[in-house]
Motif scaffolding. Structure first.
Motif, PDB file in Angstrom:
ATOM      1  N   ASN A  37     -11.950 -10.069  86.456  1.00  0.00           N
ATOM      2  CA  ASN A  37     -13.274  -9.528  86.978  1.00  0.00           C
ATOM      3  C   ASN A  37     -13.954  -8.279  86.560  1.00  0.00           C
ATOM      4  OD1 ASN A  37     -13.557 -12.816  89.016  1.00  0.00           O
ATOM      5  ND2 ASN A  37     -11.807 -12.024  89.618  1.00  0.00           N
ATOM      6  N   LEU A  38     -13.275  -7.706  85.981  1.00  0.00           N
ATOM      7  CA  LEU A  38     -14.066  -6.062  86.114  1.00  0.00           C
ATOM      8  C   LEU A  38     -14.264  -6.340  84.311  1.00  0.00           C
ATOM      9  CD1 LEU A  38     -13.254  -3.571  86.110  1.00  0.00           C
ATOM     10  CD2 LEU A  38     -11.175  -3.385  84.097  1.00  0.00           C
ATOM     11  N   ARG A  39     -15.619  -5.856  84.773  1.00  0.00           N
ATOM     12  CA  ARG A  39     -16.977  -5.605  84.377  1.00  0.00           C
ATOM     13  C   ARG A  39     -16.898  -4.622  84.085  1.00  0.00           C
ATOM     14  NH1 ARG A  39     -21.063  -9.135  88.463  1.00  0.00           N
ATOM     15  NH2 ARG A  39     -19.570 -11.214  88.657  1.00  0.00           N
ATOM     16  N   ILE A  40     -17.234  -2.991  84.978  1.00  0.00           N
ATOM     17  CA  ILE A  40     -18.024  -2.307  84.204  1.00  0.00           C
ATOM     18  C   ILE A  40     -16.860  -1.504  83.953  1.00  0.00           C
ATOM     19  CG2 ILE A  40     -19.671   0.026  85.092  1.00  0.00           C
ATOM     20  CD1 ILE A  40     -20.907  -2.306  85.385  1.00  0.00           C
ATOM     21  N   ILE A  41     -16.473  -0.105  83.280  1.00  0.00           N
ATOM     22  CA  ILE A  41     -15.716   1.335  84.254  1.00  0.00           C
ATOM     23  C   ILE A  41     -16.694   2.504  83.818  1.00  0.00           C
ATOM     24  CG2 ILE A  41     -13.947   2.615  83.388  1.00  0.00           C
ATOM     25  CD1 ILE A  41     -12.697  -0.003  82.651  1.00  0.00           C
ATOM     26  N   LYS A  42     -17.111   3.265  84.666  1.00  0.00           N
ATOM     27  CA  LYS A  42     -17.738   4.152  84.392  1.00  0.00           C
ATOM     28  C   LYS A  42     -17.571   6.036  84.787  1.00  0.00           C
ATOM     29  CE  LYS A  42     -20.946   5.299  87.964  1.00  0.00           C
ATOM     30  NZ  LYS A  42     -22.177   5.561  88.368  1.00  0.00           N
ATOM     31  N   PHE A  43     -17.404   6.999  83.859  1.00  0.00           N
ATOM     32  CA  PHE A  43     -16.631   8.027  83.767  1.00  0.00           C
ATOM     33  C   PHE A  43     -18.177   8.739  84.489  1.00  0.00           C
ATOM     34  CE2 PHE A  43     -15.442   5.475  80.088  1.00  0.00           C
ATOM     35  CZ  PHE A  43     -14.048   5.963  80.534  1.00  0.00           C
ATOM     36  N   GLU A  44     -17.359  10.116  85.368  1.00  0.00           N
ATOM     37  CA  GLU A  44     -18.391  10.866  86.207  1.00  0.00           C
ATOM     38  C   GLU A  44     -18.593  12.063  85.038  1.00  0.00           C
ATOM     39  OE1 GLU A  44     -18.731  11.052  89.577  1.00  0.00           O
ATOM     40  OE2 GLU A  44     -19.305   9.434  90.592  1.00  0.00           O
ATOM     41  N   GLY A  45     -18.752  11.989  83.688  1.00  0.00           N
ATOM     42  CA  GLY A  45     -18.591  12.809  83.188  1.00  0.00           C
ATOM     43  C   GLY A  45     -18.970  12.450  81.483  1.00  0.00           C
ATOM     44  N   GLU A  46     -18.497  13.314  80.512  1.00  0.00           N
ATOM     45  CA  GLU A  46     -18.819  12.488  78.904  1.00  0.00           C
ATOM     46  C   GLU A  46     -17.423  11.858  79.114  1.00  0.00           C
ATOM     47  OE1 GLU A  46     -18.625  16.479  76.441  1.00  0.00           O
ATOM     48  OE2 GLU A  46     -20.010  16.817  77.044  1.00  0.00           O
ATOM     49  N   ASP A  47     -17.969  10.849  77.318  1.00  0.00           N
ATOM     50  CA  ASP A  47     -17.942   9.682  77.280  1.00  0.00           C
ATOM     51  C   ASP A  47     -15.869  10.602  77.066  1.00  0.00           C
ATOM     52  OD1 ASP A  47     -15.807   7.292  76.132  1.00  0.00           O
ATOM     53  OD2 ASP A  47     -17.151   7.835  74.315  1.00  0.00           O
ATOM     54  N   PRO A  48     -14.861  10.297  77.912  1.00  0.00           N
ATOM     55  CA  PRO A  48     -13.493  10.754  77.274  1.00  0.00           C
ATOM     56  C   PRO A  48     -12.326  10.125  76.206  1.00  0.00           C
ATOM     57  CG  PRO A  48     -13.088   9.812  79.235  1.00  0.00           C
ATOM     58  CD  PRO A  48     -15.164   9.051  78.372  1.00  0.00           C
ATOM     59  N   LEU A  49     -13.368   8.453  75.990  1.00  0.00           N
ATOM     60  CA  LEU A  49     -12.408   7.771  74.742  1.00  0.00           C
ATOM     61  C   LEU A  49     -12.155   7.624  73.574  1.00  0.00           C
ATOM     62  CD1 LEU A  49     -14.182   3.815  76.551  1.00  0.00           C
ATOM     63  CD2 LEU A  49     -11.643   5.774  77.520  1.00  0.00           C
ATOM     64  N   GLU A  50     -11.701   7.637  72.676  1.00  0.00           N
ATOM     65  CA  GLU A  50     -11.490   7.783  71.829  1.00  0.00           C
ATOM     66  C   GLU A  50     -11.585   6.425  70.956  1.00  0.00           C
ATOM     67  OE1 GLU A  50      -7.113   7.882  70.391  1.00  0.00           O
ATOM     68  OE2 GLU A  50      -6.958   9.774  71.195  1.00  0.00           O
ATOM     69  N   ASP A  51     -12.263   6.399  69.698  1.00  0.00           N
ATOM     70  CA  ASP A  51     -13.291   4.787  69.457  1.00  0.00           C
ATOM     71  C   ASP A  51     -12.584   3.759  69.201  1.00  0.00           C
ATOM     72  OD1 ASP A  51     -14.939   7.014  69.120  1.00  0.00           O
ATOM     73  OD2 ASP A  51     -14.396   7.574  66.046  1.00  0.00           O
ATOM     74  N   GLU A  52     -10.734   3.991  68.826  1.00  0.00           N
ATOM     75  CA  GLU A  52     -10.075   2.490  68.817  1.00  0.00           C
ATOM     76  C   GLU A  52     -10.124   1.389  70.338  1.00  0.00           C
ATOM     77  OE1 GLU A  52      -5.492   1.552  67.923  1.00  0.00           O
ATOM     78  OE2 GLU A  52      -6.953   2.786  67.378  1.00  0.00           O
ATOM     79  N   MET A  53      -9.778   2.807  71.798  1.00  0.00           N
ATOM     80  CA  MET A  53      -9.865   1.905  72.010  1.00  0.00           C
ATOM     81  C   MET A  53     -11.828   1.765  73.328  1.00  0.00           C
ATOM     82  SD  MET A  53      -8.101   3.836  76.082  1.00  0.00           S
ATOM     83  CE  MET A  53      -6.701   3.626  75.771  1.00  0.00           C
ATOM     84  N   ARG A  54     -12.819   2.316  73.335  1.00  0.00           N
ATOM     85  CA  ARG A  54     -13.739   1.966  73.137  1.00  0.00           C
ATOM     86  C   ARG A  54     -14.456   0.981  72.523  1.00  0.00           C
ATOM     87  NH1 ARG A  54     -16.953   5.425  70.894  1.00  0.00           N
ATOM     88  NH2 ARG A  54     -16.313   7.594  72.033  1.00  0.00           N
TER      89      ARG A  54
END
Length: 436
Positions: free
Chosen positions: A402-419
């Protein structure tokens, strides 16, 4: 006559932004409002919000405001009106179920002759049947509002007793009680929520600068009752885990828990997310839907291990979490120590930190299938977030469908592959409120 949805009495600067241009009428003068209600009882049906500040030094001056009109402290008009309506005030006091008969004469005179705002506001509380929000400032200091405290206690006792002839005659629709401490140090006493929590209509206990470092004491009138509160929201507060545990023990269906730690300027209560979550496991495992625990960066690095919350799988209705990344950080016994079981020698002068190795829990391992929204607050760089989200794209369908949204309170921390992988798994990613 005018109708108002909110009224404000006392030294309550937080509320005056809502009352600009209206500070010289019955919205913030208890005597003028009482006079208006006597002339037109339907006015009492309007207010759904009551804001109440300290009454110390309130209403004891005779002055004009900057516009040349009648200020909130001007007593000339209230004196005239109270004397004009003295007979009606005597009747209202005599008919009030919550004023002791032995104090009725004093109460009437306190309003009519002394212009005592404490007595007038206390009476008004019994006359405003539609109140839903009671917003207080410095409520825990009863100086100047002693009679308001007496009336509120009497109302709460009657509303808890369904057989009382006074049941439901005041505060019958009150849904939220809010406390705020105006000083830069100290806080409102968490015990003061107890009686309000037991009102049958009460749903939300909220506040800012709430102190709870000495346990929670339920008032005698609350001992055999359960609370219908579904939401707790404490900002910039300092409350220890044992205090929360006692408080939560009589709340049977909590759905939302928000706690923001304010540090030692509020109280000396330690910050213990693991303890808070353990109390919620004990008292709200089946009902809790939203969990939000943060410290806003107050704690030092040496305090970080104490922020670990552990597994949240037992919260079967959990929909949303908002946590800092350190809430997922725990320690395992290091491989060096485990090697001792194989006969290797452990030196006494070894670094104590080498006994443990830190790791971050993965979302797929600790969250229940019901979860829909995750908000992460990165505090230790991007690598920690990557570790928390490890395996999510591959295992989402089986573990967190059921997971729909992940929000980061800060700059995008993800690497391109994981994103790319997370998006491919059907998860919307946001930095603050902007999709990434």
């Amino acid at each position: 006559m005018k109708r108002y949805s909110s009224v404000c009495f006392g030294n309550f600067e937080r509320a005056y932004d809502d009352f600009k241009g209206s500070r010289r009428n019955d919205r913030n003068n208890p005597f003028l409002l009482l006079s208006s209600i006597i002339q037109d009882p339907e006015i009492a049906e309007g207010p759904t919000k009551l804001s109440l500040g300290s009454l110390i030094d309130y209403g004891d001056g005779e002055e004009e405001d900057n516009d040349g009109g009648t200020s909130v402290t001007d007593t000339k008009e209230p004196k005239t009106l109270m004397r004009k309506h003295s007979a009606a005030i005597h009747v209202l006091v005599q008919e009030c179920d919550f004023i002791p008969k032995a104090k009725q004469e004093w109460w009437s005179n306190a309003i009519i002759r002394s212009l005592d705002p404490d007595a007038a506001i206390a009476l008004l509380i019994t006359l405003l049947p539609k109140l839903e929000l009671f917003d207080t400032e410095d409520w825990s200091d009863p100086e100047g509002i002693e009679n308001i405290h007496i009336i509120v206690k009497s109302i709460i006792e009657a509303n808890q007793n369904f057989e009382s002839p006074s049941h439901g005659k005041a505060l019958a629709h009150l849904k939220e009680f809010y406390m705020y401490h105006s000083d830069t140090e100290g806080g409102e006493d968490i015990d003061d929520y107890g009686p309000f929590a037991m009102l049958p209509s009460m749903r939300v206990l909220s506040g800012r600068n709430i102190a709870g470092d000495d346990g929670f004491i339920w008032a005698p009138i609350c001992i055999n009752a359960l609370s219908n509160v579904i939401e707790i929201n404490f900002e910039w507060s300092a409350i220890d885990a044992d205090t929360f545990d006692t408080m939560l023990s009589r709340i049977h269906g909590l759905k939302k828990f928000t706690y923001n730690y304010g540090g030692a300027t509020v109280s000396y209560a330690s910050y213990d997310p693991a303890g808070y979550v353990e109390s919620l496991r004990n008292h709200a495992a089946a009902s809790l839907e939203r969990l939000d625990i943060t410290d806003d960066g107050i704690l030092m690095d040496e305090d970080i291990p104490r922020q670990y919350v552990g597994s949240l799988k037992m919260f079967s209705s959990l929909i949303s979490i908002r946590l800092e990344d350190v809430a997922f950080e725990t320690r395992d016994v290091s491989e060096d120590v485990l090697a001792l079981s194989e006969g290797e020698f452990y030196r006494e002068d070894s670094d104590a930190d080498s006994i443990f190795q830190e790791r971050l829990d993965r979302l797929v391992d600790i969250l229940p299938p019901s979860i829909k929204y995750v908000t992460l607050i990165p505090t230790n760089g991007n690598e920690g977030v990557q570790e928390i989200l490890e395996g999510l794209a591959e295992e989402k369908a089986q573990t967190l469908p059921n997971l729909r949204i992940i929000k980061f309170e800060g700059e995008d921390p993800l690497e391109d592959e994981m994103r790319a992988a997370l998006k491919g798994a059907g998860i919307t990613l946001k930095s603050w409120n902007i999709e990434i």
